[in-house]
Design a protein around this motif. Sequence first.
Motif, PDB file in Angstrom:
ATOM      1  N   LEU A   1       9.629 -12.621  43.228  1.00  0.00           N
ATOM      2  CA  LEU A   1      10.779 -11.929  42.651  1.00  0.00           C
ATOM      3  C   LEU A   1      11.337 -12.678  41.432  1.00  0.00           C
ATOM      4  N   SER A   2      11.867 -11.917  40.473  1.00  0.00           N
ATOM      5  CA  SER A   2      12.448 -12.516  39.275  1.00  0.00           C
ATOM      6  C   SER A   2      13.961 -12.689  39.402  1.00  0.00           C
ATOM      7  N   HIS A   3      14.500 -12.359  40.567  1.00  0.00           N
ATOM      8  CA  HIS A   3      15.927 -12.507  40.851  1.00  0.00           C
ATOM      9  C   HIS A   3      16.062 -13.036  42.278  1.00  0.00           C
ATOM     10  N   GLU A   4      17.226 -13.584  42.604  1.00  0.00           N
ATOM     11  CA  GLU A   4      17.417 -14.105  43.953  1.00  0.00           C
ATOM     12  C   GLU A   4      17.731 -12.987  44.933  1.00  0.00           C
ATOM     13  N   GLU A   5      17.171 -13.117  46.124  1.00  0.00           N
ATOM     14  CA  GLU A   5      17.517 -12.251  47.249  1.00  0.00           C
ATOM     15  C   GLU A   5      17.728 -13.128  48.474  1.00  0.00           C
ATOM     16  N   PHE A   6      18.647 -12.693  49.336  1.00  0.00           N
ATOM     17  CA  PHE A   6      18.957 -13.409  50.572  1.00  0.00           C
ATOM     18  C   PHE A   6      18.570 -12.512  51.737  1.00  0.00           C
TER      19      PHE A   6
END
Length: 160
Positions: free
Chosen positions: A57-62
């Motif tokens: 992913l190019s963005h953070e995910e939780f």
Amino acid sequence: MKCVRSNASVTYNFAAATEQDVLAAAEGILIDKLKRLGAITNPSDASDFLRMRLGGLSHEEFHVLWLDNRHQIIDCQKLFTGTIDGASVYPREVVRAALSVNACAAIFAHNHPSGVAEPSTADRVITDELRDALKLIGVRFLDHIVVGADCVSMAGRGLI
């Protein structure tokens, strides 16, 4: 794949699979493998699945792996989406999600799009807050895995 039958032969037409199709199929295979294990007994049981789910992913995910009393997977939920260098995580929403699936235990995971899986100070702070919030409702916190080029288990490092 589409199978077309004629009198003399069978012809197969293969539709081009997108990158998302391939990743979704791989994620399905890994979640099936985790379910076949029966229970998560160590951080490496979940690392391959989480790396596949979060690594590119190019963005953070939780995300959270919710577990039952025997540490079998109940659900894996994406709870928060962020930007390239952070995601806001709210303990109230994590508690709400735990109660909605009747979880007994949890493994947190988030990615670092930079590829560096070293837990930050902010990662440690939110981990402590989430552990304390879940403790109030009787949900055991087992680990927080940070995904980058590799996976770092905060429990394995003695950070929790």
